[in-house]
Design an enzyme around this catalytic site. Structure first.
Site, mmCIF file in Angstrom:
data_model
loop_
_atom_site.group_PDB
_atom_site.id
_atom_site.type_symbol
_atom_site.label_atom_id
_atom_site.label_comp_id
_atom_site.label_asym_id
_atom_site.label_seq_id
_atom_site.Cartn_x
_atom_site.Cartn_y
_atom_site.Cartn_z
ATOM 1 N N CYS A 433 0.795 -1.218 0.000
ATOM 2 C CA CYS A 433 0.000 0.000 0.000
ATOM 3 C C CYS A 433 0.833 1.276 0.000
ATOM 4 O O CYS A 433 0.530 2.218 -0.714
ATOM 5 C CB CYS A 433 -0.968 -0.016 1.179
ATOM 6 S SG CYS A 433 -0.171 -0.220 2.771
ATOM 7 N N HIS A 477 -2.686 0.664 6.982
ATOM 8 C CA HIS A 477 -2.870 0.913 5.554
ATOM 9 C C HIS A 477 -2.424 2.331 5.248
ATOM 10 O O HIS A 477 -2.327 3.178 6.140
ATOM 11 C CB HIS A 477 -4.362 0.730 5.221
ATOM 12 C CG HIS A 477 -4.652 0.684 3.763
ATOM 13 N ND1 HIS A 477 -3.915 -0.056 2.865
ATOM 14 C CD2 HIS A 477 -5.634 1.287 3.032
ATOM 15 C CE1 HIS A 477 -4.411 0.087 1.657
ATOM 16 N NE2 HIS A 477 -5.467 0.910 1.722
ATOM 17 N N ASP A 493 -7.817 4.987 -3.341
ATOM 18 C CA ASP A 493 -7.028 3.910 -2.731
ATOM 19 C C ASP A 493 -6.377 3.101 -3.839
ATOM 20 O O ASP A 493 -6.976 2.166 -4.369
ATOM 21 C CB ASP A 493 -7.924 3.031 -1.854
ATOM 22 C CG ASP A 493 -7.084 2.141 -0.950
ATOM 23 O OD1 ASP A 493 -5.891 1.943 -1.258
ATOM 24 O OD2 ASP A 493 -7.628 1.650 0.058
#
Lengths: 678, 341
Positions: A433, A477, A493
């Site tokens: 991420c 995250h 995202d």
């Protein structure tokens, strides 16, 4: 002492046949070893080796019966330990070096067990050592293990005060547990009532040991957390849980980039941005979250939480970027009830000069990526496109250009420190991420769109335990936000583009299970899941009731006890009152106990008094048998019942199966019969 | 022995008080401890204070509490309060170890001055009570002596022996006995002061090295010669200390073993001729010595004569004990010496 003097180790004579001193010493060493054990993995190897070696040496001396080494040797070893501490930690002060030194000191002190005072020093150091474990973990297993340690230390202390003969360990352990059990009410009372206050002075920060999110984003730092299966927070939704993809817990927002590292905006100083505004749309989502200590100065709250209730001992502030900052690192477990509005709009909606800083990129870094972005922006389909179309195009590129999600992408920037993101975006295309978020933000900025990274937690375990959704450290995250005129800040995202699973189902990235769990998992996956669920329920109760017990809960308790708008002064007053009441109860008990001293004598007094009422000149010191004879003589047949009872008493008190205490029933019967006689 | 009544250990702070107040306090303190041979320990006569280790424990608790507050460790609070609770409970347990005990002193046997009187003390709990551990006893006069430790099992008796050096002959008052315990955790010391009512008969100090026994005289012995020994024809055998010139046959080797071991002389057979010989231990024989040393010498002689099994009489100004032997006689002589004037 030369090794040749005695066998290196004598034959083990068996626990029962050890001399008492040896047995007691070995027991104390075992307790110390048990207490030190959890630290051995955390501390440098030299410290573990030194502690274990010293304890084993001491055990050998005890077994062989050899004299203890002189003080000079101990001082030398201690100096070496201090030097090693300085070498390992760069300091002898602070938490970690302190624990390392404490361990060595405690082990060395066992080599100096000469006087009673030395023994006490060991015990008190032992209690400190127990406390140091709680700095690292306050979980239920640690608590149970340390309860064992405290029990062991108390047992050793009791043994040291039983000078006669060879008392069994069990006797001493019984006394120790009796002492602790008698003290338990005091413990509960103090724990419940002792006013909780914030830290008295600055807690030395130890970022090395801090787990969870960090206060900056550096390549690779999130990967370590992703494999950490510990619980970061628990969340409960009284009105029903939303879908996992809505669960974005916003931690720190990182907008400053120096080419390698993302950092949060240091402050809103001099003034909040004028255009920063928050519009709350859509349904409200009530939730209650229990946060583990992050040791970072912000609270991960659900997007978007406009308000927080006042938290005792901690001041919180919502920053312009919607993150919740605290005035100090959060070292305690917090329970917060709040309301989130998932459909929010975060301003400014109009162009603002402050946004210019969020388009800035460090010069000289990632030249190839910037060149690629320039080319990408000149694509015909993006001509004149707004920010959201550009973002969609970048996300589409991530989906289609062969990027893959992995927890072990290897190190970027090793060959070219200025081109870590170049290497990721154009060459290897493997990352997690933070790589995706960071590259996405750089590309957006290169396209002229203000963008920033948001760190936090995303998703939760699919099945709630005890009504609580568990969010683990592996749910940590990083995602991105870009700004669009008229829409404000929009979440993007990029990880979802490459690993939608990770985001949509909130699946954690499971590391390979341990051997036992693996074996159990293959035999009976359901059993494993059930065991895990059960354990987590117990752990949750532990957290909610014991670890989470703080000022707020204390005041709630007072309110339930009927105190209106309680303060900590009320708490202190109540505690003082309770202690006073306990003291009075103790005094009353002592008075009662004094009367109880000789129950037989009290009964004799009562018997004499009862008999005098029917005209018998009875004295308390007379034996029941002679009293019986007097009764028979005086009252004849009518007194047979009373006399019989008195003879029975004689047997009860002096007979073959004499009783330890008088029975209550007998006296009542006697009184009845005497009354009938009178 | 008037010194012993002031030897009841007063609280240390009392020493700082002005004279009259201190005397009143002392009178009150003595009033609390009336002498008796049996003592029941109750709330009233068991005292308790934290030990140095107890104060250290308190300091440890404070540090633990500060650490718990500063690091916001709820388990740290639990640990601190658990230890605090245990400490408070241990105070009660320490006090309970003594409270309810009954002490009983057996009448102490006589002893020579300078030697230790051995006090046999029986300790027992109330019926149906629990076991008590780690009870130490000592005399209040020798503060640095080791404690005599004992445990009192549940529902049983325990014996403890403490020694007490008696300084002077006569009826010696026993100094108070201190009874203390630190069981179970050593954080508190509970103690009690007991003034036994019994007195010890203290014989004079034995002279050391002992002067040789005076010779027995056949006729020079003044006073009535009341030989209690039955005579059996002319063959009566007596015993006397070895004298130069005794033949080896005259020596009773078996009977000599004991006196020899005790540092005495050989024992010779005293044949019929010795019947008239009487050993008088006389005050006048020790002329030139101060009275107490004379008594010491006489006491040593009595013991030596008794050890040799020789008949001996004792003559003191105003006291005369006819010659005899055996335990009662020896006790009678020593008692006379102990209580003389």
């Amino acid at each position: 002492m030369r090794a040749g003097d005695r066998p290196f180790l004598p034959r083990w004579p068996g626990w029962q046949h050890l001399p008492r001193d040896t047995r007691d010493t070995l027991f104390l060493l075992a307790v110390i070893a048990w207490t030190a054990l959890p630290h051995l993995l955390r501390l440098p190897a030299w410290c573990a080796a030194m502690t274990a070696g010293t304890l084993l040496w001491r055990a050998r001396l005890a077994l062989v019966g050899a004299p203890l080494p002189g003080r000079r040797v101990l001082a030398a070893v201690l100096l070496v330990a201090a030097a090693l501490t300085q070498w390992s930690f760069g300091s002898v002060l602070g938490r970690e070096p302190g624990v390392a030194l404490l361990m060595v000191l405690m082990a060395l002190k066992t080599l100096e067990l000469r006087a009673r005072r030395d023994a006490f020093v060991i015990f008190f150091l032992g209690f400190f050592l127990v406390l140091t474990h709680f700095l690292y973990s306050q979980s239920l297993p640690v608590a149970v293990a340390m309860l064992g340690s405290v029990w062991g230390l108390l047992t050793a202390l009791v043994l040291a005060h039983m000078p006669v003969g060879r008392p069994s360990l069990r006797t001493a352990a019984d006394v120790a547990s009796r002492t602790a059990l008698l003290g338990a009410p005091v413990m509960v009372l103090l724990f419940v009532m002792f006013p909780r206050v914030g830290p008295l002075w600055g807690v030395p920060q130890d970022t090395r040991a801090a787990t969870g999110l960090s206060d900056s984003l550096y390549m690779g730092s999130v990967a370590e957390i992703a494999q950490d299966d510990r619980i970061a927070l628990r969340v409960r939704f009284p009105d029903g849980a939303p879908r996992p993809e809505a669960l974005y817990f916003r931690g720190a927002v990182m907008s400053r980039f120096d080419g390698n590292e993302w950092k949060p905006q240091s402050t809103d100083f001099p003034a909040p941005q004028p255009g920063a505004e928050l519009r709350l749309d859509g349904p409200a989502l009530r939730y209650e979250v229990t946060l583990e200590p992050t040791r970072l100065p912000w609270l991960p709250m659900l997007d978007a939480t406009p308000e927080l209730p006042a938290i005792d001992g901690l001041s919180t502030r919502r920053r312009d970027d919607l993150s919740w900052a605290t005035n100090r690192p959060v070292t305690e477990r917090l329970r917060i009830a709040a309301t989130a509005y998932p459909g929010y709009v975060l301003g400014p909606l109009e162009p603002d000069p402050a946004l210019q800083a969020l388009r800035r990129l460090p010069p000289g870094f990632n030249p190839r990526l910037l060149a690629w972005a320039g080319e990408f922006g000149r694509r015909p389909d993006l001509a004149g496109a707004d920010a959201s179309r550009q973002a969609a195009a970048v996300l589409a590129h991530i989906r289609t250009a062969g990027y893959s999600y992995t927890l072990a992408p290897g190190l970027y920037g090793d060959t070219d420190p200025l081109g870590a993101l170049d290497e990721f975006w154009l060459d290897r295309k493997r990352g997690f991420c933070e790589h995706f978020a960071s590259a996405f933000v750089v590309v957006m900025r290169a396209l002229g769109v203000p963008a920033r990274i948001v760190t936090g937690y995303q998703g939760a375990d699919p099945d709630p335990v005890d009504g609580y959704h568990l969010v683990r450290q592996s749910n940590a995250h990083a995602w991105a936000e870009y700004w669009q005129e008229g829409r404000g800040w929009v979440r993007a995202d990029p990880t979802a583009a490459v690993a939608p699973d990770r985001v949509e189902r909130g699946n954690r990235l499971l590391p390979p299970p341990g051997a036992l769990a693996g074996a159990l998992g293959t035999v009976s996956p359901r059993l494993l899941a059930q065991l895990r669920g059960l354990w987590e329920a117990v752990d949750n109760r532990w957290n909610q009731w014991v670890l989470n017990y703080a000022r707020g809960q204390q005041l709630d308790l007072l309110e339930r006890l009927g105190v209106h708008s309680p303060s900590w002064q009320d708490l202190a007053r109540l505690l003082a009152g309770a202690i006073g009441a306990l003291g009075l109860a103790g005094a009353a008990w002592a008075a009662w106990d004094r009367r109880r001293q000789d129950p037989w004598r009290r009964q004799s007094l009562a018997v004499a008094k009862a008999l005098r009422r029917v005209g018998l000149p009875a004295h308390p010191h007379e034996a029941p048998r002679s009293l019986a004879a007097q009764v028979r003589q005086r009252h004849g047949h009518a007194g047979a019942a009373v006399a019989g009872l008195l003879e029975e008493l004689d047997l009860r008190r002096y007979g073959r199966h004499a009783e330890a205490r008088p029975s209550r029933g007998w006296l009542a019967r006697l009184r009845r019969e005497v009354r009938r006689l009178g | 022995m008037s010194a012993s009544s002031t030897a009841v250990p007063m609280p240390r702070a009392a020493a700082a008080l002005p004279g009259p107040l201190r005397r009143r306090l002392q009178a009150w303190w003595l009033g609390r401890h009336t002498p008796s041979d049996t003592l029941l320990l109750t709330q009233r006569n068991v005292y308790i204070l934290p030990t140095r280790a107890g104060l250290m424990f308190g300091a440890t608790l404070v540090v633990l509490l500060l650490a718990s507050i500063n690091y916001q460790l709820n388990l740290g609070y639990v640990l601190t309060f658990l230890l605090a609770g245990s400490g408070i409970a241990s105070m009660h347990l320490t006090h309970n170890t003594l409270r309810g005990l009954t002490l009983h002193l057996r009448p102490p046997p006589p002893v020579h001055a300078g030697a230790a009187a051995r006090l046999d003390i029986a300790l027992s709990g109330p019926p149906g009570g629990r076991a008590r551990h780690g009870i130490g006893l000592r005399m209040s006069t020798n503060a640095d002596s080791a404690l005599a430790w004992t445990d009192v099992p549940a529902g049983a008796h325990a014996q403890a022996q403490v020694g007490c050096v008696m300084p002077a002959r006569g009826w010696g008052e026993l100094p108070p006995v201190i009874l203390e315990t630190r069981f179970p955790l050593g954080l508190f010391r509970a103690w009690s002061v007991w003034r036994p009512a019994s007195r010890v008969l203290v014989y004079p100090r034995l002279e050391f090295p002992a002067a040789p026994l005076p010779a027995a005289h056949a006729s020079a012995a003044p006073g009535p010669a009341q030989r209690q020994r039955p005579e059996q024809g002319g063959e009566t055998e007596g015993l006397r200390a070895y004298r130069r010139g005794d033949s080896l046959k005259q020596v009773l080797w078996k009977k000599s073993a004991r006196p020899l071991a005790a540092g005495g002389d050989l024992v010779s057979r005293d044949t019929a001729t010795a019947v008239q010989h009487e050993l008088w231990l006389d005050w006048q024989q020790c002329a030139g010595l101060p009275p107490e040393e004379r008594l010491s010498r006489l006491a040593a002689w009595v013991v030596a004569a008794d050890g040799q099994g020789a008949d001996h009489g004792l003559r003191l100004p105003g006291v005369e004990i006819p010659p005899s032997q055996g335990d009662p006689h020896r006790r009678r002589c020593l008692e006379a010496l102990a209580l003389w004037q």
